[in-house]
Design a protein around this motif. Structure first.
Motif, PDB file in Angstrom:
ATOM      1  N   LYS A 123       0.838  -1.193   0.000  1.00 53.43           N
ATOM      2  CA  LYS A 123       0.000   0.000   0.000  1.00 53.43           C
ATOM      3  C   LYS A 123       0.879   1.250   0.000  1.00 53.43           C
ATOM      4  CE  LYS A 123      -3.807  -2.249   2.461  1.00 53.43           C
ATOM      5  NZ  LYS A 123      -4.703  -2.203   3.647  1.00 53.43           N
ATOM      6  N   LYS A 124       0.551   2.207  -0.821  1.00 53.51           N
ATOM      7  CA  LYS A 124       1.399   3.388  -0.997  1.00 53.51           C
ATOM      8  C   LYS A 124       1.503   4.231   0.274  1.00 53.51           C
ATOM      9  CE  LYS A 124       0.691   3.849  -5.969  1.00 53.51           C
ATOM     10  NZ  LYS A 124       0.228   4.734  -7.074  1.00 53.51           N
ATOM     11  N   ASP A 125       0.439   4.262   1.073  1.00 53.81           N
ATOM     12  CA  ASP A 125       0.447   5.098   2.272  1.00 53.81           C
ATOM     13  C   ASP A 125       0.894   4.335   3.515  1.00 53.81           C
ATOM     14  OD1 ASP A 125      -1.779   3.476   2.148  1.00 53.81           O
ATOM     15  OD2 ASP A 125      -3.067   4.882   3.225  1.00 53.81           O
ATOM     16  N   MET A 126       1.404   3.124   3.344  1.00 53.23           N
ATOM     17  CA  MET A 126       1.872   2.318   4.465  1.00 53.23           C
ATOM     18  C   MET A 126       3.327   1.915   4.246  1.00 53.23           C
ATOM     19  SD  MET A 126      -0.611   2.024   6.648  1.00 53.23           S
ATOM     20  CE  MET A 126      -2.404   2.278   6.712  1.00 53.23           C
ATOM     21  N   THR A 179      -1.625 -10.953   9.354  1.00 51.27           N
ATOM     22  CA  THR A 179      -0.821  -9.879   8.764  1.00 51.27           C
ATOM     23  C   THR A 179      -1.543  -8.542   8.923  1.00 51.27           C
ATOM     24  OG1 THR A 179      -1.823 -10.209   6.581  1.00 51.27           O
ATOM     25  CG2 THR A 179       0.188 -11.438   7.056  1.00 51.27           C
ATOM     26  N   GLN A 180      -0.747  -7.474   8.894  1.00 52.17           N
ATOM     27  CA  GLN A 180      -1.311  -6.134   9.034  1.00 52.17           C
ATOM     28  C   GLN A 180      -0.360  -5.112   8.420  1.00 52.17           C
ATOM     29  OE1 GLN A 180      -4.353  -5.043  10.458  1.00 52.17           O
ATOM     30  NE2 GLN A 180      -3.681  -3.159   9.445  1.00 52.17           N
ATOM     31  N   ASP A 181      -0.908  -4.177   7.637  1.00 51.61           N
ATOM     32  CA  ASP A 181      -0.143  -3.049   7.095  1.00 51.61           C
ATOM     33  C   ASP A 181      -0.243  -1.880   8.065  1.00 51.61           C
ATOM     34  OD1 ASP A 181       0.669  -3.898   4.231  1.00 51.61           O
ATOM     35  OD2 ASP A 181      -1.454  -4.421   4.333  1.00 51.61           O
ATOM     36  N   ALA A 182       0.901  -1.212   8.278  1.00 57.00           N
ATOM     37  CA  ALA A 182       0.923  -0.084   9.211  1.00 57.00           C
ATOM     38  C   ALA A 182       2.140   0.787   8.911  1.00 57.00           C
ATOM     39  CB  ALA A 182       0.946  -0.571  10.652  1.00 57.00           C
ATOM     40  N   ASN A 183       2.177   1.949   9.549  1.00 52.89           N
ATOM     41  CA  ASN A 183       3.301   2.860   9.374  1.00 52.89           C
ATOM     42  C   ASN A 183       4.344   2.737  10.480  1.00 52.89           C
ATOM     43  OD1 ASN A 183       2.835   4.290   6.912  1.00 52.89           O
ATOM     44  ND2 ASN A 183       1.070   5.258   7.897  1.00 52.89           N
ATOM     45  N   SER A 184       4.084   1.887  11.473  1.00 52.93           N
ATOM     46  CA  SER A 184       5.063   1.582  12.506  1.00 52.93           C
ATOM     47  C   SER A 184       4.795   0.163  12.985  1.00 52.93           C
ATOM     48  CB  SER A 184       4.973   2.569  13.666  1.00 52.93           C
ATOM     49  OG  SER A 184       3.776   2.382  14.401  1.00 52.93           O
TER      50      SER A 184
END
Length: 367
Positions: free
Chosen positions: A42-45, A71-76
């Protein structure tokens, strides 16, 4: 009487303190056995976090190694773990997380700067094994190994050498990887775990500078690295002889080196490697026991040449996974900046003198 009264008061105090400490029974926990960190699609993650959770079985047969991969997409990483908790009905326990996999594409883009969360968490064991996943960490964690008795046990047996003993496997602990990231004169190296067709292949490694992956070692180079480090005792080596080849099974390796800085000549590494083994295969036909000295000389010359080529390759790429720089600094006095500056000027011109001593104990059972 006073003694027992004090013990009773301390016990009551302990129970009162633990009453609100968030303790969970074992049946209300999910044990995380492996952690995967990938680049998010994902571009924002930034991250894609994968956790492999062990699902307890009723027996230790091969069909009981059940797991759940979330699983999980995140910024941290912190945010990703908190979001992953919303996908399960039990508390996540990281006390058994012994495998940490970084996706190769993630490391190429972000380097190895993302160790902060792993080292700050008090429940992440610093003796966890660290590796690089190919094509991704998620793919490696999601590989279903049919003969596993416990989830993630295949990688533990490979890295810990309690199962297979392979000359192609480089093993690295989390605490040592973190140390190499900080230590001047010692560069990190990690094994590459390739996942395909429901099995793992571990026979290559990647060398880092202090931030990014710089050089991938092929299987032959990975084996030579393990020989120089003497981190293994069992390895197979082939050598050319009279237009053909023979192969030796080595069962003992000793290695040491010194850095020499003579006043009237160039600095060089003086490396000595001693090995013992037996001839395991030959395309020469029959081998004569009285010709063992010639066979030993052939294998020594071949290995010496290959090791020197690998050392020059590492030097030319300004990489030092064998800790030559650290060894030099330990024998020279001065400020850290002075020692490091001197070594950086010395390393590009460093020469390598390698001596290999092979002791063959026989030519096998075929006479």
């Amino acid at each position: 009487m006073k003694k027992w009264l004090i013990i009773l008061l301390l016990l009551c105090l302990f129970l009162c303190l633990c009453g609100g400490c968030g303790f969970k029974d074992i049946d209300k926990r999910f044990f995380v056995v492996s952690i995967g960190i990938d680049k998010s699609e994902k571009k924002d993650m930034k991250y894609r976090i994968s956790l492999k959770l062990a699902v307890p079985g009723s027996s230790l047969d091969y069909s009981s190694a059940q797991y759940e991969l979330i699983t999980q997409d995140a910024n941290s990483i912190t945010e990703g773990v908190r979001l992953l908790k919303s996908k399960v009905d039990k508390e996540l326990d990281f006390g058994h997380a012994k495998i940490i996999i970084f996706g190769y594409s993630f490391l190429k883009e972000n380097g190895i700067n993302e160790l902060d969360w792993l080292n700050r968490r008090r429940d992440i064991q610093l003796v966890s094994w660290v590796a690089v996943g190919q094509p991704s960490a998620e793919a490696v964690l999601g590989t279903k190994i049919s003969h596993e008795r416990m989830p993630g046990n295949s990688l533990l047996l490979s890295f810990g050498k309690t199962g297979v003993e392979s000359g192609y496997v480089v093993s690295e602990y989390l605490f040592n990887f973190y140390r190499k990231k900080k230590e001047l004169g010692l560069d990190p190296i990690l094994p590459i775990v390739e996942s395909a067709n429901n099995h793992f292949t571990i026979n290559t490694a990647v060398v880092f500078d202090k931030k990014n992956p710089r050089l991938t070692l092929n299987p032959s180079e990975t084996r030579l690295f393990n020989i120089m480090k003497a981190s293994i005792n069992k390895v197979e080596i082939g050598a050319p002889y009279q237009g053909s080849k023979f192969f030796v099974s080595v069962d003992n390796i000793n290695s040491n080196y010194h850095i020499r800085t003579p006043k009237n000549g160039p600095a060089y590494v003086d490396m000595h490697i001693k090995m013992r083994g037996v001839i395991e295969e030959s395309a020469l036909g029959s081998l004569e026991i009285e010709h063992l000295p010639q066979y030993e000389a052939a294998i020594c010359q071949h290995i010496q040449e290959k090791i020197v080529l690998l050392l020059k390759k590492l030097r030319d790429n300004k990489l030092d996974p064998l800790a030559f720089g650290l060894k030099y600094r330990s024998h020279h006095f001065g400020t850290v900046e002075e020692e490091w500056r001197t070594w950086q000027a010395l390393y590009p011109e460093l020469e390598f003198r390698v001596g290999v001593e092979m002791k063959l104990e026989g030519v096998g059972v075929i006479k």
